[in-house]
Scaffold this active site. Sequence first.
Site, short mmCIF file in Angstrom:
data_model
loop_
_atom_site.label_atom_id
_atom_site.label_comp_id
_atom_site.label_asym_id
_atom_site.label_seq_id
_atom_site.Cartn_x
_atom_site.Cartn_y
_atom_site.Cartn_z
N SER A 199 0.83 -1.20 0.00
CA SER A 199 0.00 0.00 0.00
C SER A 199 0.87 1.25 0.00
O SER A 199 1.94 1.27 0.61
CB SER A 199 -0.89 -0.02 1.25
OG SER A 199 -1.66 1.15 1.32
N ALA A 200 0.41 2.30 -0.67
CA ALA A 200 1.23 3.51 -0.81
C ALA A 200 1.24 4.41 0.42
O ALA A 200 2.25 5.03 0.75
CB ALA A 200 0.76 4.33 -2.02
N HIS A 201 0.09 4.49 1.13
CA HIS A 201 0.01 5.53 2.17
C HIS A 201 0.78 5.19 3.44
O HIS A 201 0.89 6.02 4.34
CB HIS A 201 -1.45 5.90 2.47
CG HIS A 201 -2.21 4.91 3.30
ND1 HIS A 201 -2.38 5.09 4.66
CD2 HIS A 201 -2.87 3.79 2.98
CE1 HIS A 201 -3.12 4.08 5.13
NE2 HIS A 201 -3.43 3.28 4.12
N CYS A 325 -8.19 1.31 12.65
CA CYS A 325 -9.62 1.06 12.42
C CYS A 325 -10.33 0.72 13.71
O CYS A 325 -11.54 0.78 13.80
CB CYS A 325 -9.82 -0.05 11.40
SG CYS A 325 -8.33 -0.94 11.01
C1 LIG Z 1 -2.76 -0.37 6.79
C2 LIG Z 1 -2.74 -1.84 6.62
C3 LIG Z 1 -3.62 -2.49 5.72
C4 LIG Z 1 -4.66 -1.74 4.95
O1 LIG Z 1 -4.12 -1.02 3.88
P1 LIG Z 1 -5.02 0.16 3.23
O2 LIG Z 1 -4.19 0.64 2.09
O3 LIG Z 1 -5.23 1.17 4.30
O4 LIG Z 1 -6.29 -0.48 2.77
C5 LIG Z 1 -3.53 -3.86 5.59
N1 LIG Z 1 -2.63 -4.56 6.29
C6 LIG Z 1 -1.77 -3.99 7.14
C7 LIG Z 1 -0.78 -4.83 7.87
C8 LIG Z 1 -1.80 -2.61 7.35
O5 LIG Z 1 -0.96 -2.05 8.22
#
Ligand SMILES: *Cc1c(COP(=O)(O)O)cnc(C)c1O
Length: 385
Positions: A199-201, A325
């Site tokens: 994931s990018a963020h 979350c």
């Molecule tokens: C943040 C996170 C995700 C979710 O990724 P998103 O891009 O926010 O949907 C999934 N798995 C882990 C381990 C994360 O830390």
Amino acid sequence: MQRIYLDYSATTPVDKRVLNAMMPYFREKFGNASSIHETGRDAKEALENAREQIARIIRAAPSEIFFTGGGTESDNWALTGYCLNNKSKGNRIVTVNTEHHAVLNTCKFLESQGFEVTYLPVEPDGTIDCNKLNEAITSETLIVSIMHINNEIGTIHDISRIGEITKEKGVVFHSDAVQSFGKIPIDVSATPVDMLSISAHKIYGPKGIGALYIRKGTNTGKFMHGGSHERNQRSGTENVAAAVGFGAAAEICKTEMEQESKFLLELRSYFLEKLKKKIPETRLNGVEESRLPGNLNVSFKDADGESVLLSLDLHGISASSGAACESGSIEQSHVIEALNQPPEYSQSSIRFTLGRWTTRSEIDTTVSVLVDIVERVRSLEEDFA
Ligand SMILES: *Cc1c(COP(=O)(O)O)cnc(C)c1O
């Protein structure tokens, strides 16, 4: 008030260099990557360049990188895609009870579709016993899904070893690598892993974009039906600007990884030592070695975690009691619960995650604020006892 942000595992601000790389793709270079004219071709070129940047950092082929709407979508695709398309091979899934909810709740969904899931327990330090994993894989097992780094306690799981076990057993291995991608080395050319979610963020890129690495030959089926985007597997007009940002963020991580992890490791050790010295009965959750460099998850005995967290917030400090979350509810973190600690510790865990712009003086301020908060929360709880 200048806030202190110690929640980099929840999300990160976009790096200025990333933002600059993205900007042209909102206006001058706004094309649809599927259009055949030059405006479209420019967008397509940028998209494919981003794909290469991401592939390079994990040593994958660009054709094995599929853009998605984030880590959650990647986890959903890997699990539902693989299971629903390979039903004839078996109906069992093996995962771990400290996984992210994107994996756990996808497994719950698959249970409703007739699949059976084994949730492996972890050891009290959050590590996985590979013998238990070995025993859990049966001839009915389709897929093993185990995260690379735990998002709450930072434990690094040995995906090389896990991959070897899955290969011996002939099952597919998916790993949620959202917390490790760009932060510690990953090499899919040497690691027997079939799918990786990223994931990018979490790496100073934009929100709402991620990718699934799918090793060539792994049949995960089509995830989104529509046009023929993403090699006909995940339809929808590509978010070119975000992909460009993701690529730029990955490139920066690749260049700065070594230096950045050294910096974070030093800062975290400094933080932990100071906490242990100033606050009695502070305990580290998880292991100290094999841990995400920026992750510090601690419990202050008999100091309710939620109260400490709220007080920190009032003092301008952002931390977390578990996964983002789950914050906002008093519910206990499922990861901390899985560690089976005595309640005076398990009710008091706090996660601090440091990042690219954390400073030593922010750590100093945080420790001195914490000393007062923990003392006050502990004395309040004594009054009620
Ligand atoms: C943040 C996170 C995700 C979710 O990724 P998103 O891009 O926010 O949907 C999934 N798995 C882990 C381990 C994360 O830390």
